[in-house]
Scaffold this active site. Structure first.
Site, short mmCIF file in Angstrom:
data_model
loop_
_atom_site.label_atom_id
_atom_site.label_comp_id
_atom_site.label_asym_id
_atom_site.label_seq_id
_atom_site.Cartn_x
_atom_site.Cartn_y
_atom_site.Cartn_z
N ARG A 146 34.93 38.09 42.31
CA ARG A 146 35.79 37.37 43.25
C ARG A 146 34.97 36.60 44.28
O ARG A 146 35.54 35.93 45.13
CB ARG A 146 36.68 38.37 43.98
CG ARG A 146 38.13 38.38 43.46
CD ARG A 146 38.84 39.47 44.22
NE ARG A 146 40.26 39.38 44.25
CZ ARG A 146 41.09 40.10 43.51
NH1 ARG A 146 40.62 40.90 42.59
NH2 ARG A 146 42.39 40.01 43.67
N LYS A 168 46.88 37.34 35.50
CA LYS A 168 45.66 37.91 34.91
C LYS A 168 45.91 39.31 34.36
O LYS A 168 45.54 39.62 33.23
CB LYS A 168 44.54 37.98 35.96
CG LYS A 168 44.12 36.63 36.53
CD LYS A 168 42.91 36.73 37.44
CE LYS A 168 43.14 37.54 38.69
NZ LYS A 168 44.10 36.97 39.65
P1 AMP Z 1 44.21 42.79 42.43
O1 AMP Z 1 44.93 43.94 41.83
O2 AMP Z 1 43.18 42.18 41.54
O3 AMP Z 1 45.15 41.76 43.02
O4 AMP Z 1 43.38 43.37 43.66
C1 AMP Z 1 44.01 44.01 44.75
C2 AMP Z 1 43.06 44.10 45.93
O5 AMP Z 1 41.93 44.90 45.57
C3 AMP Z 1 42.46 42.78 46.40
O6 AMP Z 1 43.33 42.06 47.27
C4 AMP Z 1 41.20 43.27 47.11
O7 AMP Z 1 41.50 43.84 48.37
C5 AMP Z 1 40.75 44.40 46.19
N1 AMP Z 1 39.85 43.88 45.12
C6 AMP Z 1 40.09 43.87 43.79
N2 AMP Z 1 39.07 43.34 43.13
C7 AMP Z 1 38.15 42.98 44.06
C8 AMP Z 1 36.89 42.34 44.00
N3 AMP Z 1 36.34 41.94 42.85
N4 AMP Z 1 36.23 42.13 45.17
C9 AMP Z 1 36.74 42.53 46.35
N5 AMP Z 1 37.94 43.12 46.47
C10 AMP Z 1 38.66 43.34 45.35
#
Ligand code: AMP
Length: 214
Positions: free
Chosen positions: A88, A13
């Site tokens: 999410r 993504k």
């Molecule tokens: P990502 O970089 O999208 O993989 O996000 C890293 C971490 O940030 C995730 O594992 C969650 O702990 C937190 N996070 C990011 N986006 C969300 C979201 N929409 N809702 C809840 N936690 C989030």
């Protein structure tokens, strides 16, 4: 054009959103990147988010929703945006829908990046991120020109704590339990298009751009 990218962690993504943002000229909004930036700056938001991110758990809905609501109403989002990592949960999707309705905005498309667990584990364990600009690399599939150094800004590359083996499995589980239901949620709204994200990066990008430019 207002687009959501869905898919498990490691589906690509972030990498694809960065290319699409440049090609189409709409901002790439990554909630994970916003939390990492907040943490780097030592803000209360960053410190709060870290408690959940380190173990691969989700940051509470109200924290994320408030942050995104503010972001999508900024002037650079007036022609659209590309959401990566949000929503999410169903609650986040409902809140996003409410905000968009209140502000007269329309969601155009949800792209579901389909990716096998095997690909996810291989991508996440080899992923490296630039400490300064957030650019994403992979030790085998997309290495930087110089080991450990960002091609774009010369920043130092590192492995995210949550890209380590035991956290990856928990993140996949969290995805299954909380996020996967969004596929049906948006399919029922007739907004969802599937794209095979196991393919080569360029091929997946081409398929995504075809949907966005349609
Ligand atoms: P990502 O970089 O999208 O993989 O996000 C890293 C971490 O940030 C995730 O594992 C969650 O702990 C937190 N996070 C990011 N986006 C969300 C979201 N929409 N809702 C809840 N936690 C989030």
């Amino acid at each position: 054009m207002r687009v959501i990218l869905l898919g498990p962690p490691g589906a690509g993504k972030g990498t694809q959103a960065a290319s699409i943002s440049t090609e189409v000229g709409i901002p790439h909004i990554s909630t994970g990147e916003m939390f990492r930036a907040a943490l780097k700056n030592g803000t209360p938001l960053g410190l709060e988010a870290k408690k959940y991110m380190d173990s691969g758990e989700l940051v509470p809905d109200d924290v994320v929703v408030g942050m995104v609501n503010e972001r999508i109403q900024q002037p650079d989002c007036s022609d659209g945006f590309l959401l990566d990592g949000f929503p999410r949960t169903i609650v986040q999707a409902q809140k996003l829908g409410e905000t968009m309705e209140e502000t007269g905005l329309k969601l155009d498309l949800v792209i579901n990046l389909q990716c096998s667990d095997k690909t996810v584990v291989a991508r996440l364990s080899g992923r490296r991120v630039c400490k300064s600009c957030g650019a994403i690399y992979h030790v085998e599939n997309m290495p930087p020109k110089q080991d450990g150094v960002c091609d774009k800004c010369g920043g130092e590359l590192y492995q995210r704590d949550d890209d380590k083996a035991d956290t990856i499995l928990n993140r996949l589980e969290v995805y299954r339990n909380s996020t996967e239901a969004l596929i049906d949620y948006y399919r029922q709204k007739d907004l969802l298009k599937d794209v095979d994200a196991n393919a080569q990066r360029e091929e997946t990008l081409k398929a995504m751009l075809a949907l966005i430019k349609k």
